[in-house]
Design a protein around this motif. Structure first.
Motif, PDB file in Angstrom:
ATOM      1  N   GLY A  65     -16.976 -11.190  -6.087  1.00  0.00           N
ATOM      2  CA  GLY A  65     -17.988 -10.181  -6.335  1.00  0.00           C
ATOM      3  C   GLY A  65     -19.176 -10.379  -5.416  1.00  0.00           C
ATOM      4  N   GLY A  66     -20.142  -9.499  -5.526  1.00  0.00           N
ATOM      5  CA  GLY A  66     -21.332  -9.598  -4.691  1.00  0.00           C
ATOM      6  C   GLY A  66     -20.991  -9.430  -3.219  1.00  0.00           C
ATOM      7  N   VAL A  85      -9.499  -8.609  -3.967  1.00  0.00           N
ATOM      8  CA  VAL A  85      -9.861  -7.901  -5.200  1.00  0.00           C
ATOM      9  C   VAL A  85     -11.384  -7.866  -5.289  1.00  0.00           C
ATOM     10  CG1 VAL A  85      -9.697  -7.838  -7.713  1.00  0.00           C
ATOM     11  CG2 VAL A  85      -7.771  -8.741  -6.363  1.00  0.00           C
ATOM     12  N   PRO A  86     -11.993  -6.702  -5.054  1.00  0.00           N
ATOM     13  CA  PRO A  86     -13.434  -6.604  -5.249  1.00  0.00           C
ATOM     14  C   PRO A  86     -13.748  -6.683  -6.750  1.00  0.00           C
ATOM     15  CG  PRO A  86     -12.556  -4.613  -4.180  1.00  0.00           C
ATOM     16  CD  PRO A  86     -11.403  -5.460  -4.577  1.00  0.00           C
ATOM     17  N   VAL A  87     -14.670  -7.551  -7.101  1.00  0.00           N
ATOM     18  CA  VAL A  87     -15.034  -7.747  -8.504  1.00  0.00           C
ATOM     19  C   VAL A  87     -16.458  -7.253  -8.718  1.00  0.00           C
ATOM     20  CG1 VAL A  87     -15.408  -9.479 -10.308  1.00  0.00           C
ATOM     21  CG2 VAL A  87     -13.476  -9.732  -8.724  1.00  0.00           C
ATOM     22  N   LYS A  88     -16.627  -6.429  -9.738  1.00  0.00           N
ATOM     23  CA  LYS A  88     -17.977  -5.955 -10.070  1.00  0.00           C
ATOM     24  C   LYS A  88     -18.665  -7.067 -10.843  1.00  0.00           C
ATOM     25  CE  LYS A  88     -20.668  -2.278 -12.094  1.00  0.00           C
ATOM     26  NZ  LYS A  88     -20.677  -1.060 -12.898  1.00  0.00           N
ATOM     27  N   TRP A  96     -20.022  -1.723  -5.046  1.00  0.00           N
ATOM     28  CA  TRP A  96     -19.882  -1.271  -3.654  1.00  0.00           C
ATOM     29  C   TRP A  96     -20.044  -2.403  -2.651  1.00  0.00           C
ATOM     30  CZ3 TRP A  96     -17.379   2.701  -2.235  1.00  0.00           C
ATOM     31  CH2 TRP A  96     -17.306   3.825  -3.059  1.00  0.00           C
ATOM     32  N   ASP A  97     -20.924  -3.348  -2.936  1.00  0.00           N
ATOM     33  CA  ASP A  97     -21.099  -4.478  -2.024  1.00  0.00           C
ATOM     34  C   ASP A  97     -19.785  -5.248  -1.894  1.00  0.00           C
ATOM     35  OD1 ASP A  97     -21.451  -5.087  -4.730  1.00  0.00           O
ATOM     36  OD2 ASP A  97     -23.010  -6.568  -4.378  1.00  0.00           O
ATOM     37  N   SER A  98     -19.106  -5.468  -3.001  1.00  0.00           N
ATOM     38  CA  SER A  98     -17.830  -6.196  -2.975  1.00  0.00           C
ATOM     39  C   SER A  98     -16.747  -5.387  -2.269  1.00  0.00           C
ATOM     40  CB  SER A  98     -17.368  -6.504  -4.403  1.00  0.00           C
ATOM     41  OG  SER A  98     -18.354  -7.220  -5.101  1.00  0.00           O
ATOM     42  N   ILE A  99     -16.663  -4.111  -2.605  1.00  0.00           N
ATOM     43  CA  ILE A  99     -15.639  -3.253  -1.994  1.00  0.00           C
ATOM     44  C   ILE A  99     -15.783  -3.243  -0.481  1.00  0.00           C
ATOM     45  CG2 ILE A  99     -14.867  -0.851  -1.723  1.00  0.00           C
ATOM     46  CD1 ILE A  99     -15.637  -0.477  -4.738  1.00  0.00           C
ATOM     47  N   LEU A 100     -16.982  -2.959  -0.009  1.00  0.00           N
ATOM     48  CA  LEU A 100     -17.185  -2.842   1.437  1.00  0.00           C
ATOM     49  C   LEU A 100     -17.044  -4.182   2.148  1.00  0.00           C
ATOM     50  CD1 LEU A 100     -20.080  -0.233   1.458  1.00  0.00           C
ATOM     51  CD2 LEU A 100     -17.647   0.146   1.967  1.00  0.00           C
ATOM     52  N   VAL A 114      -7.487  -3.826  -2.902  1.00  0.00           N
ATOM     53  CA  VAL A 114      -7.188  -2.980  -4.047  1.00  0.00           C
ATOM     54  C   VAL A 114      -8.491  -2.442  -4.630  1.00  0.00           C
ATOM     55  CG1 VAL A 114      -4.998  -4.147  -4.549  1.00  0.00           C
ATOM     56  CG2 VAL A 114      -7.105  -4.954  -5.637  1.00  0.00           C
ATOM     57  N   ALA A 115      -8.379  -1.650  -5.661  1.00  0.00           N
ATOM     58  CA  ALA A 115      -9.543  -1.032  -6.292  1.00  0.00           C
ATOM     59  C   ALA A 115     -10.465  -2.066  -6.937  1.00  0.00           C
ATOM     60  CB  ALA A 115      -9.085  -0.035  -7.357  1.00  0.00           C
ATOM     61  N   LEU A 116     -11.673  -1.646  -7.210  1.00  0.00           N
ATOM     62  CA  LEU A 116     -12.639  -2.486  -7.906  1.00  0.00           C
ATOM     63  C   LEU A 116     -12.034  -2.976  -9.218  1.00  0.00           C
ATOM     64  CD1 LEU A 116     -15.623  -3.491  -7.866  1.00  0.00           C
ATOM     65  CD2 LEU A 116     -16.180  -1.442  -9.188  1.00  0.00           C
ATOM     66  N   ASN A 117     -12.046  -4.295  -9.413  1.00  0.00           N
ATOM     67  CA  ASN A 117     -11.449  -4.947 -10.583  1.00  0.00           C
ATOM     68  C   ASN A 117      -9.945  -4.686 -10.695  1.00  0.00           C
ATOM     69  OD1 ASN A 117     -13.965  -5.949 -11.215  1.00  0.00           O
ATOM     70  ND2 ASN A 117     -14.345  -4.502 -12.857  1.00  0.00           N
TER      71      ASN A 117
END
Length: 160
Positions: A65-66, A85-88, A96-100, A114-117
């Motif tokens: 995350g983050g 795996v982007p974690v909120k 968004w910070d994790s995704i990007l 993959v998608a958030l979480n």
């Protein structure tokens, strides 16, 4: 070599990453879970990334995350496929910070994202990668997907 490394930046990521662990175990794939922080344990990160392929791993699933540097740094160090795996997280900007951070990798250092979480999908994707060369795992994936189809058709039938 049907072992998957599931790593995360901190213990707070475990509730999300548990979905990957559970799905992989459901496919009878060996899973090794660890906490590897890109920012707090960089030496551990370097050792893990450089040596994962010598320890019998086929795929690495990395959740963070983050700022979420863990998946990209592991991908930079390892010849293995890495699924991010982007974690909120609690300090996240709606994830968004994790995704990007995970999605926007430079050419030459791919991270499947993959998608958030979305750790469940990361686990399924890791199993599919292994299934491309292991018929036993492939058969379990085929059965799993057939089960999904049956569930959807049953739900649709209930609507009528």
């Amino acid at each position: 070599m049907n072992k998957v490394g599931v790593i995360m930046g901190s213990k707070s990521d475990l509730p999300v990453m548990q979905d990957a662990i559970d799905i992989l175990k459901g496919f009878d794939i060996e899973v090794e879970v660890d906490i590897v922080s890109a920012h707090r344990t960089p030496e551990k990160l370097f050792d893990y990334g450089k040596n994962a392929h010598t320890r019998g791993f086929a795929v690495i699933v990395a959740g963070a995350g983050g700022a979420a540097h863990l998946p990209g740094m592991i991908a930079a160090l390892s010849p293995l496929p890495v699924i991010g795996v982007p974690v909120k997280s609690s300090n996240s900007i709606d994830g968004w910070d994790s995704i990007l951070s995970i999605l926007q990798m430079p050419g030459g250092v791919p991270v499947a994202t993959v998608a958030l979480n979305g750790a469940k999908n990361a686990g399924i994707l890791a199993a599919q990668i292994i299934g491309s060369s292991d018929k036993c795992v492939l058969d379990k994936i085929v059965a799993y997907k057939e089960g999904l189809k049956i569930k959807v058709n049953a739900s649709a039938k209930d609507l009528k």
